[in-house]
Design an enzyme around this catalytic site. Sequence first.
Site, PDB file in Angstrom:
ATOM      1  N   CYS A   1     123.572  -7.275 104.312  1.00  0.00           N
ATOM      2  CA  CYS A   1     124.224  -6.663 102.841  1.00  0.00           C
ATOM      3  C   CYS A   1     123.811  -7.654 101.768  1.00  0.00           C
ATOM      4  CB  CYS A   1     125.582  -7.055 103.217  1.00  0.00           C
ATOM      5  SG  CYS A   1     126.655  -6.838 101.480  1.00  0.00           S
TER       6      CYS A   1
ATOM      7  N   ARG B   1     129.195   5.560 100.161  1.00  0.00           N
ATOM      8  CA  ARG B   1     129.800   4.512 100.477  1.00  0.00           C
ATOM      9  C   ARG B   1     129.825   3.521  99.192  1.00  0.00           C
ATOM     10  NH1 ARG B   1     129.210  -0.406 102.862  1.00  0.00           N
ATOM     11  NH2 ARG B   1     130.851  -0.941 104.578  1.00  0.00           N
TER      12      ARG B   1
HETATM   13  P1  IMP Z   1     127.241  -7.161 110.519  1.00  0.00           P
HETATM   14  O1  IMP Z   1     128.032  -6.995 111.702  1.00  0.00           O
HETATM   15  O2  IMP Z   1     127.306  -8.413 109.764  1.00  0.00           O
HETATM   16  O3  IMP Z   1     125.795  -6.536 110.453  1.00  0.00           O
HETATM   17  O4  IMP Z   1     128.058  -6.051 109.524  1.00  0.00           O
HETATM   18  C1  IMP Z   1     128.163  -4.758 109.632  1.00  0.00           C
HETATM   19  C2  IMP Z   1     128.825  -4.259 108.337  1.00  0.00           C
HETATM   20  O5  IMP Z   1     128.285  -4.396 107.075  1.00  0.00           O
HETATM   21  C3  IMP Z   1     129.419  -2.841 108.388  1.00  0.00           C
HETATM   22  O6  IMP Z   1     130.404  -2.552 109.179  1.00  0.00           O
HETATM   23  C4  IMP Z   1     129.462  -2.503 106.861  1.00  0.00           C
HETATM   24  O7  IMP Z   1     130.710  -2.905 106.401  1.00  0.00           O
HETATM   25  C5  IMP Z   1     128.490  -3.723 106.156  1.00  0.00           C
HETATM   26  N1  IMP Z   1     127.414  -2.807 105.881  1.00  0.00           N
HETATM   27  C6  IMP Z   1     126.658  -1.707 106.467  1.00  0.00           C
HETATM   28  N2  IMP Z   1     125.597  -1.414 105.442  1.00  0.00           N
HETATM   29  C7  IMP Z   1     125.733  -2.403 104.626  1.00  0.00           C
HETATM   30  C8  IMP Z   1     124.771  -2.494 103.269  1.00  0.00           C
HETATM   31  O8  IMP Z   1     123.751  -1.632 103.113  1.00  0.00           O
HETATM   32  N3  IMP Z   1     125.125  -3.216 102.528  1.00  0.00           N
HETATM   33  C9  IMP Z   1     126.383  -3.953 102.357  1.00  0.00           C
HETATM   34  N4  IMP Z   1     127.145  -4.032 103.673  1.00  0.00           N
HETATM   35  C10 IMP Z   1     126.852  -3.105 104.488  1.00  0.00           C
END
Ligand code: IMP
Length: 501
Positions: A318, A417
């Site tokens: 993100c 989104r």
């Molecule tokens: P991770 O477990 O730290 O990889 O985070 C996953 C979460 O990031 C997802 O469940 C979303 O809430 C968020 N997310 C998914 N795609 C994006 C993006 O492109 N930008 C910002 N947040 C994202």
Amino acid sequence: MATIYKQDSRTFSEYLLIPNLTTKDCVPENVDLRTPIVRYKKGEESVLSLNIPMTSAIMQAVSDSGLAIALAREGGLSFIFGSQPIASQAEMVRTVKKFKAGLVTSDTNLKPDATLKDILEIKKRTGHSTVAITADGTSHGRLLGVVTSRDYRVSRMNGDEIVADFMTPFDQLVYGREGITLSEANDIIWDHKLNQLPIVNSKNELVGMVFRKDYDAHKENPMELLDHHKRLLVGAGINTRDYVERVPALIDAEVDILCIDSSDGFSEWQYETLQYVKTHYPDIPIGGGNVVDREGFRYLAEAGADFIKVGIGGGSICITREQKGIGCGQATAVQIVAEARDEYFAETGIYIPICSDGGIVYDYHMSLALAMGADFLMLGRYFARFDESPTKQQFVNGMYVKEYWGEGSNRARNWQRYGHRKDEKGGLAFEEGVDSYVPYAGSLKSNLDITLAKLKATMCACGSLTIKDFQQNSRLIRVSSTSIVEGGAHDVITKESERRP
Ligand code: IMP
């Protein structure tokens, strides 16, 4: 003047748990990881609970039917990604609901006019020696026969032999009829000394295969998350734009729970979407989010959300905070929203579970998120690394990796989104996520077993046998930057680098 919070925005790595007294009964075997996922009234129970506090992220690179099946079999839940056409998302939901442990769709199929060479090629490519022979060569075509390695002797054949001439034809096959239970299928397998049993419907079309080894594996999954008909549970992501068409299609596919997928859930669109679902489909639970503050929580609670997702800008892929300057450290966000949830419960007698979404890097972060008040977690990067995630394994720069991209990247183009787009084709005005690789880590089950062992060990150290108890009795302390260094191996020359997620 703007409101300036007195609190700092902090991440999980800035905290540690202080152990509580561990009583003798407080051992990992006694830990119960069940946790509610749908709002409930004081004194009642949530209509849906997870057997382990984990859900997989609503992302193209994470939650398709394959991962959903693997995770539900371990007690967690996937939300199938919504950034795809309604029909294909509904089909993925259907695939999970139709899944029967032990009944697998045959992935090695040929037509009767194929040759032995084709059989050998398929065997080399897939490693499977059983090939279903169907009229149209598909996995659900009319079953005409089966070829196993017992049907041919390569040394005595030249490879051009036609499959129809050496397969075991349908009239000589032992098969089961659709609707047969797994234990009945298993009895047939044992009685006839078979390795697999084809299952066909009333038109003799192939439904799937029951393999002896899969039936045994099924017995090893006591945590499976099942509905009343013993089918796996599955969720799906929806958005605030096309819900009038998407929700009925998902319900028709028998989805168990929905979640609005939005980077910023504190909005009137989200309110309307929740109200629509609550009015038209009162029996289908639906979560909202994401929020990071008490006002956002209250707004969605009053709009009818059954659970509320917490987290803006903490996801590994993100870049929302850099692009828009919005968000909050994930640890602080969870603490703030957990407090709001508890207040809401004290005031109304309604408990609304919260989900910590994004920013989990180490397994111990999961324990911290739960201790800080999260009822369950949503993980993207964690699951993207496993065999079962939808992306291909690759070899890049000397290591095995899998691709992992954000829903806000130009690759996913999930403008619903993020709510900003530059054209009708769905391009984003600007990106909020990156396209990346994550280290390949093997099977979901083998990794999850280790993660859950760590979580249970931490809970025992903190004297807790349930998540509720862990939330209520944990003691957390902030760590200074120098004590973070103390927390890893330090001042020694390590012999081999430890494998970390
Ligand atoms: P991770 O477990 O730290 O990889 O985070 C996953 C979460 O990031 C997802 O469940 C979303 O809430 C968020 N997310 C998914 N795609 C994006 C993006 O492109 N930008 C910002 N947040 C994202």
